[in-house]
Design an enzyme around this catalytic site. Structure first.
Site, PDB file in Angstrom:
ATOM      1  CG  PHE A  62      -4.740  -6.046  -8.124  1.00 35.04           C
ATOM      2  CD1 PHE A  62      -5.727  -5.851  -9.085  1.00 35.04           C
ATOM      3  CD2 PHE A  62      -4.567  -5.061  -7.158  1.00 35.04           C
ATOM      4  CE1 PHE A  62      -6.512  -4.701  -9.093  1.00 35.04           C
ATOM      5  CE2 PHE A  62      -5.335  -3.909  -7.162  1.00 35.04           C
ATOM      6  CZ  PHE A  62      -6.314  -3.730  -8.135  1.00 35.04           C
ATOM      7  CB  CYS A 102      -0.036   2.668 -12.449  1.00 37.98           C
ATOM      8  SG  CYS A 102       0.795   2.340 -13.995  1.00 37.98           S
TER       9      CYS A 102
HETATM   10  P1  NAD Z   1       0.231  -3.601  -3.453  1.00 39.48           P
HETATM   11  O1  NAD Z   1       1.282  -2.614  -3.103  1.00 39.48           O
HETATM   12  O2  NAD Z   1      -0.828  -3.894  -2.472  1.00 39.48           O
HETATM   13  O3  NAD Z   1       0.893  -5.023  -3.814  1.00 39.48           O
HETATM   14  C1  NAD Z   1       1.955  -5.135  -4.724  1.00 39.48           C
HETATM   15  C2  NAD Z   1       2.814  -6.315  -4.317  1.00 39.48           C
HETATM   16  O4  NAD Z   1       3.342  -6.076  -3.021  1.00 39.48           O
HETATM   17  C3  NAD Z   1       2.063  -7.632  -4.275  1.00 39.48           C
HETATM   18  O5  NAD Z   1       2.832  -8.628  -4.910  1.00 39.48           O
HETATM   19  C4  NAD Z   1       1.873  -7.896  -2.788  1.00 39.48           C
HETATM   20  O6  NAD Z   1       1.953  -9.256  -2.470  1.00 39.48           O
HETATM   21  C5  NAD Z   1       3.019  -7.167  -2.140  1.00 39.48           C
HETATM   22  N1  NAD Z   1       2.678  -6.595  -0.823  1.00 39.48           N
HETATM   23  C6  NAD Z   1       1.460  -6.115  -0.441  1.00 39.48           C
HETATM   24  N2  NAD Z   1       1.520  -5.676   0.834  1.00 39.48           N
HETATM   25  C7  NAD Z   1       2.778  -5.885   1.260  1.00 39.48           C
HETATM   26  C8  NAD Z   1       3.467  -5.630   2.489  1.00 39.48           C
HETATM   27  N3  NAD Z   1       2.850  -5.074   3.536  1.00 39.48           N
HETATM   28  N4  NAD Z   1       4.768  -5.963   2.576  1.00 39.48           N
HETATM   29  C9  NAD Z   1       5.408  -6.511   1.538  1.00 39.48           C
HETATM   30  N5  NAD Z   1       4.815  -6.787   0.347  1.00 39.48           N
HETATM   31  C10 NAD Z   1       3.523  -6.464   0.211  1.00 39.48           C
HETATM   32  O7  NAD Z   1      -0.388  -3.125  -4.853  1.00 39.48           O
HETATM   33  P2  NAD Z   1      -1.626  -3.745  -5.630  1.00 39.48           P
HETATM   34  O8  NAD Z   1      -2.867  -3.379  -4.895  1.00 39.48           O
HETATM   35  O9  NAD Z   1      -1.385  -5.156  -5.966  1.00 39.48           O
HETATM   36  O10 NAD Z   1      -1.539  -2.914  -6.998  1.00 39.48           O
HETATM   37  C11 NAD Z   1      -2.105  -1.648  -7.172  1.00 39.48           C
HETATM   38  C12 NAD Z   1      -1.076  -0.550  -6.981  1.00 39.48           C
HETATM   39  O11 NAD Z   1       0.007  -0.745  -7.886  1.00 39.48           O
HETATM   40  C13 NAD Z   1      -1.622   0.824  -7.298  1.00 39.48           C
HETATM   41  O12 NAD Z   1      -1.150   1.728  -6.338  1.00 39.48           O
HETATM   42  C14 NAD Z   1      -1.046   1.145  -8.668  1.00 39.48           C
HETATM   43  O13 NAD Z   1      -0.922   2.519  -8.966  1.00 39.48           O
HETATM   44  C15 NAD Z   1       0.281   0.476  -8.556  1.00 39.48           C
HETATM   45  N6  NAD Z   1       0.845   0.217  -9.869  1.00 39.48           N
HETATM   46  C16 NAD Z   1       1.844   1.023 -10.294  1.00 39.48           C
HETATM   47  C17 NAD Z   1       2.379   0.864 -11.565  1.00 39.48           C
HETATM   48  C18 NAD Z   1       3.457   1.776 -12.051  1.00 39.48           C
HETATM   49  O14 NAD Z   1       3.927   1.588 -13.167  1.00 39.48           O
HETATM   50  N7  NAD Z   1       3.882   2.762 -11.266  1.00 39.48           N
HETATM   51  C19 NAD Z   1       1.903  -0.163 -12.387  1.00 39.48           C
HETATM   52  C20 NAD Z   1       0.890  -0.991 -11.926  1.00 39.48           C
HETATM   53  C21 NAD Z   1       0.363  -0.786 -10.645  1.00 39.48           C
END
Ligand code: NAD
Length: 480
Positions: A147, A279
């Protein structure tokens, strides 16, 4: 309800469940994301698979031309997309512009595909036998995004995947699908054959279908560590190439010899930019020795001076967090920090934004005396909460970082070349800043962490992206 884009057409989902999309500054519902069933992933895979043979044989120069068009359309609609990002995510307009600029830079790198996709070869590997390596696209590729960067993160993948000759499916975050709807409307105008790019909305079921579908060759994921690990395991189990970027706990080291006047604004931005939902955000500040007092005082002063409000307003420097639920989660960490004995040096909880009473706001918060054994010293908070943990030496700071399972980004602030070199050499994180608060590699360098912050081999954008999206075919020839 938001439509999918499959096979060159906007189509309605048959979903029966939906996620409300909010404007986080107003707390109002502005759209509904369908949680698509698995069958709709299959329709996208079929469209992408049907488009692949023709697209992979399209000359790279012609594929690159579509990216030049896309880049121009993104420039023409720059302000409009930045406003959509702020409206669905909450970050300030300047932050949205910055992230969109970073995304466009990925499209620019993709425009160089004819050079980036070149292989190599050698004559006479044996007498009259030649050998060459050609980089070939791999097939249908998919990406799943988080997100926090609604426009930018999908651009880490889409341009590189398709310019390399693959066809592509994107599943954006269900919390912020609107920027991608607009981008796909622009992609429709880029002369891409139907099925080359596809957009499918959804949540867990769609992600699982992407991991499992035998028609998908590669999966890119960005999100939290538990889901990154899950996607990596599930999709590699199904035989796919996977890059899964996870969460972070980023440590920022301040040496006593740092240039505090110049460093503190950068450090403050690292912790509170995008309301801490990055992140690469600073999470724990590690002042070394005498740096503690000055760092603490200057951070608190700078945090107090932030103007919290609707990111669309010009004078606002920090927006809300993404949702009421996420706000509750961050508040939970603040409560817990107090209970565990950390000293609350600045409490952002009482903050109210008068003209946006229903927004998901939380003021900048500072904890001192945070230890790595506390939950707030270990967990990714992903909100505007800074923790300070005083250490005696640079080695102690490196040891704190080393003990943490995440290793995404880290920074040091110092005027000592020796300290900077030692830190960069020993840091466990893969993205290191020296007097840089948010160590984000540009689009022509690889982006991604290590340990529990990254599962895979090839990272995001830069040369790694072209490697990830192609196979190196070796041909050995002899002519009788
Ligand atoms: P999230 O893991 O909740 O969701 C990411 C994606 O996974 C979404 O598209 C969501 O629909 C899907 N998802 C969520 N729960 C799921 C499940 N149980 N099974 C399968 N798919 C699922 O992450 P978020 O809250 O959207 O984003 C924030 C996180 O992303 C933070 O931890 C941040 O550090 C990380 N992030 C990392 C980077 C990087 O470069 N390492 C970059 C941006 C964000």
């Amino acid at each position: 309800m938001l439509p999918h884009f499959i096979g060159g057409r906007w189509t309605s989902s048959s979903a029966t469940e939906f996620v409300p999309v909010h404007n986080p500054a107003r707390g109002e519902v502005i759209a509904r994301t369908p949680l698509a069933p698995k069958s709709e992933v299959d329709a996208a895979v079929q469209a992408a698979a049907a488009a692949f043979p023709e697209w992979c044989d399209t000359p790279p120069v012609a594929r690159a031309q579509t990216m030049f068009k896309f880049k121009q359309l993104l420039e023409d609609h720059f302000e409009e997309i930045a406003r959509i990002v702020t409206t669905e995510h909450g970050k300030t307009l300047d932050e949205s512009r910055g992230s969109l600029r970073r995304g466009i830079e990925c499209v620019e790198v993709a425009c160089g595909a004819p050079s980036m996709l070149m292989g190599y070869g050698l004559e006479n590997v044996g007498r009259n036998i030649d050998c060459s390596v050609m980089r070939q696209p791999i097939g249908v590729c998919a990406a799943i995004s988080p997100f926090n960067f609604p426009a930018m993160v999908p651009l880490w993948f889409l341009p590189f995947a398709i310019v390399s000759g693959n066809t592509f499916i994107l599943k954006p975050s269900e919390q912020v699908p609107l920027s991608q709807k607009r981008m796909f409307e622009l992609l429709e105008r880029c002369d891409l054959p139907p099925g080359v790019v596809n957009l499918v909305h959804g949540g867990k079921a769609v992600v699982e279908a992407i991991c499992d579908h035998p028609g998908i060759r590669a999966v890119s994921f960005v999100g939290s560590t538990p889901i990154a690990r899950l996607v990596y395991q599930r999709a590699t189990h199904a035989g796919k190439r996977v890059q899964a970027l996870g969460g972070a706990k980023n440590f920022i080291v301040v040496m006593p010899d740092a240039d505090f006047e110049k460093s503190m604004p950068v450090i403050t931005e690292s912790f509170y930019g995008c309301a801490g939902e990055r992140c690469l955000a600073g999470s724990v500040l590690l002042p070394v020795g005498d740096a503690h007092k000055t760092t603490r005082e200057m951070l608190i002063e700078a945090a107090k001076s932030l103007k919290v409000g609707d990111g669309l307003d010009d004078n606002v420097t920090m927006g809300p967090v993404i949702s009421a639920k996420h706000r509750e989660r961050v508040l939970g960490f603040v409560e817990q920090g107090g209970k565990e004995g950390a000293k609350l040096a600045l409490d952002g909880r009482p903050l109210k934004v008068d003209d946006r009473p229903n927004g998901f706001f939380l003021g900048p918060t500072v904890f001192d005396e945070v230890s790595p054994s506390m939950v707030i010293g270990t967990e990714e908070i992903f909100g505007p909460v800074a923790g300070l943990h005083r250490v005696k030496t640079l080695d102690d700071a490196i040891a704190v970082m080393d003990a943490h399972p995440n290793a995404n980004a880290t920074s040091i602030f110092t005027t000592s070349g020796k300290a900077a070199r030692e830190f960069a050499h020993k840091a466990t994180a893969s993205m290191v800043g020296v007097n840089i608060g948010v160590a984000a590699p540009m689009s022509y360098f690889p982006f991604g962490g290590a340990r529990d912050s990254f599962f895979g081999d090839l990272k995001v954008h830069g040369r790694d992206a072209f490697q990830f999206y192609t196979d190196g075919k070796v041909t050995i020839s002899r002519w009788f």
